[in-house]
Design a protein around this motif. Structure first.
Motif, PDB file in Angstrom:
ATOM      1  N   UNK A  30      14.503  22.248  21.457  1.00 46.47           N
ATOM      2  CA  UNK A  30      15.594  23.197  21.247  1.00 46.47           C
ATOM      3  C   UNK A  30      16.716  22.577  20.425  1.00 46.47           C
ATOM      4  N   UNK A  31      16.889  21.272  20.530  1.00 46.30           N
ATOM      5  CA  UNK A  31      17.943  20.588  19.804  1.00 46.30           C
ATOM      6  C   UNK A  31      17.423  19.897  18.546  1.00 46.30           C
ATOM      7  N   UNK A  32      16.187  20.115  18.200  1.00 46.62           N
ATOM      8  CA  UNK A  32      15.575  19.341  17.113  1.00 46.62           C
ATOM      9  C   UNK A  32      16.309  19.495  15.796  1.00 46.62           C
ATOM     10  N   UNK A  33      16.923  20.660  15.558  1.00 45.41           N
ATOM     11  CA  UNK A  33      17.653  20.849  14.313  1.00 45.41           C
ATOM     12  C   UNK A  33      18.926  20.031  14.239  1.00 45.41           C
ATOM     13  N   UNK A  34      19.454  19.651  15.408  1.00 39.77           N
ATOM     14  CA  UNK A  34      20.713  18.915  15.451  1.00 39.77           C
ATOM     15  C   UNK A  34      20.528  17.415  15.634  1.00 39.77           C
ATOM     16  N   UNK A  35      19.353  17.003  16.013  1.00 39.36           N
ATOM     17  CA  UNK A  35      19.140  15.587  16.272  1.00 39.36           C
ATOM     18  C   UNK A  35      18.490  14.918  15.070  1.00 39.36           C
ATOM     19  N   UNK A  36      18.644  13.612  15.027  1.00 40.58           N
ATOM     20  CA  UNK A  36      18.027  12.870  13.942  1.00 40.58           C
ATOM     21  C   UNK A  36      16.532  12.726  14.174  1.00 40.58           C
ATOM     22  N   UNK A  37      15.836  12.466  13.102  1.00 39.27           N
ATOM     23  CA  UNK A  37      14.394  12.285  13.140  1.00 39.27           C
ATOM     24  C   UNK A  37      14.110  10.882  13.663  1.00 39.27           C
ATOM     25  N   UNK A  38      13.112  10.715  14.523  1.00 40.74           N
ATOM     26  CA  UNK A  38      12.805   9.378  15.037  1.00 40.74           C
ATOM     27  C   UNK A  38      12.410   8.425  13.899  1.00 40.74           C
ATOM     28  N   UNK A  39      12.791   7.178  14.052  1.00 38.68           N
ATOM     29  CA  UNK A  39      12.478   6.175  13.025  1.00 38.68           C
ATOM     30  C   UNK A  39      10.961   5.975  12.974  1.00 38.68           C
ATOM     31  N   UNK A  40      10.381   6.116  11.791  1.00 37.47           N
ATOM     32  CA  UNK A  40       8.930   5.919  11.664  1.00 37.47           C
ATOM     33  C   UNK A  40       8.517   4.507  12.078  1.00 37.47           C
ATOM     34  N   UNK A  41       7.355   4.386  12.666  1.00 41.48           N
ATOM     35  CA  UNK A  41       6.869   3.104  13.191  1.00 41.48           C
ATOM     36  C   UNK A  41       6.554   2.109  12.085  1.00 41.48           C
ATOM     37  N   UNK A  42       6.252   2.577  10.881  1.00 48.05           N
ATOM     38  CA  UNK A  42       5.869   1.654   9.809  1.00 48.05           C
ATOM     39  C   UNK A  42       7.058   0.878   9.241  1.00 48.05           C
ATOM     40  N   UNK A  47      16.514  -3.947   7.299  1.00 50.05           N
ATOM     41  CA  UNK A  47      16.904  -3.369   6.001  1.00 50.05           C
ATOM     42  C   UNK A  47      16.159  -2.069   5.742  1.00 50.05           C
ATOM     43  N   UNK A  48      14.869  -2.045   6.031  1.00 46.22           N
ATOM     44  CA  UNK A  48      14.088  -0.819   5.837  1.00 46.22           C
ATOM     45  C   UNK A  48      14.615   0.304   6.723  1.00 46.22           C
ATOM     46  N   UNK A  49      14.929  -0.051   7.974  1.00 48.15           N
ATOM     47  CA  UNK A  49      15.441   0.943   8.915  1.00 48.15           C
ATOM     48  C   UNK A  49      16.803   1.452   8.456  1.00 48.15           C
ATOM     49  N   UNK A  50      17.687   0.537   8.028  1.00 48.71           N
ATOM     50  CA  UNK A  50      19.004   0.927   7.542  1.00 48.71           C
ATOM     51  C   UNK A  50      18.886   1.850   6.330  1.00 48.71           C
ATOM     52  N   UNK A  51      18.001   1.473   5.414  1.00 49.43           N
ATOM     53  CA  UNK A  51      17.790   2.282   4.215  1.00 49.43           C
ATOM     54  C   UNK A  51      17.273   3.665   4.586  1.00 49.43           C
ATOM     55  N   UNK A  52      16.318   3.709   5.489  1.00 48.15           N
ATOM     56  CA  UNK A  52      15.746   4.986   5.915  1.00 48.15           C
ATOM     57  C   UNK A  52      16.806   5.863   6.587  1.00 48.15           C
ATOM     58  N   UNK A  53      17.619   5.252   7.462  1.00 47.05           N
ATOM     59  CA  UNK A  53      18.667   6.003   8.147  1.00 47.05           C
ATOM     60  C   UNK A  53      19.706   6.525   7.154  1.00 47.05           C
ATOM     61  N   UNK A  54      20.040   5.707   6.169  1.00 52.80           N
ATOM     62  CA  UNK A  54      20.988   6.130   5.124  1.00 52.80           C
ATOM     63  C   UNK A  54      20.423   7.325   4.361  1.00 52.80           C
ATOM     64  N   UNK A  55      19.142   7.253   4.020  1.00 54.40           N
ATOM     65  CA  UNK A  55      18.508   8.369   3.319  1.00 54.40           C
ATOM     66  C   UNK A  55      18.534   9.635   4.168  1.00 54.40           C
TER      67      UNK A  55
END
Length: 122
Positions: A30-42, A47-55
């Motif tokens: 129900x809240x999926x539109x308001x929450x962030x997408x889970x960080x992909x496991x790959x 740095x990759x996580x920070x870059x992905x979150x920034x994107x």
């Protein structure tokens, strides 16, 4: 998991989060539109996580800005429509007012003539 995009309206693209909904529990869907997408496991490094979150933030910001522009455009169209209607009504009221003023002047003249005729009879 990569976020796919769909072309809609004035905005270039909107993320499609529907593929993530099947992995969420019911209250989270129900809240999926308001929450962030889970960080992909790959993504392994910080740095990759920070870059992905920034994107992801940039995508959400782009969506928000697009929605804001759409709302502003709709608001302005609504205001312009109301202005056009009000201007037309004002024009009609000015014409009616002018007609009533002329009618009032004519009735005043007629009243004056009738009063003079009444004075002559008395």
């Amino acid at each position: 998991a990569v976020v796919s995009t769909q072309s809609t309206g004035d905005c270039k693209s909107e993320p499609d989060y529907s593929s993530y909904a099947k992995f969420m529990k019911e209250p989270d869907r129900r809240r999926s539109g308001r929450q962030s997408v889970p960080v992909p496991a790959h993504l392994k490094t910080e740095t990759e996580i920070k870059t992905w979150k920034r994107q992801q933030r940039m995508i959400k910001n782009r969506e928000s800005a697009c929605l804001s522009r759409k709302r502003k455009k709709e608001y302005l169209q609504n205001v312009e429509t109301k202005l056009a209607i009000s201007s037309e009504q004002n024009l009609h009221l000015l014409r009616d007012n002018d007609d009533l003023r002329k009618q009032n002047g004519s009735l005043k003249n007629e009243n004056t003539l009738l009063l003079e005729a009444l004075d002559r009879l008395n």
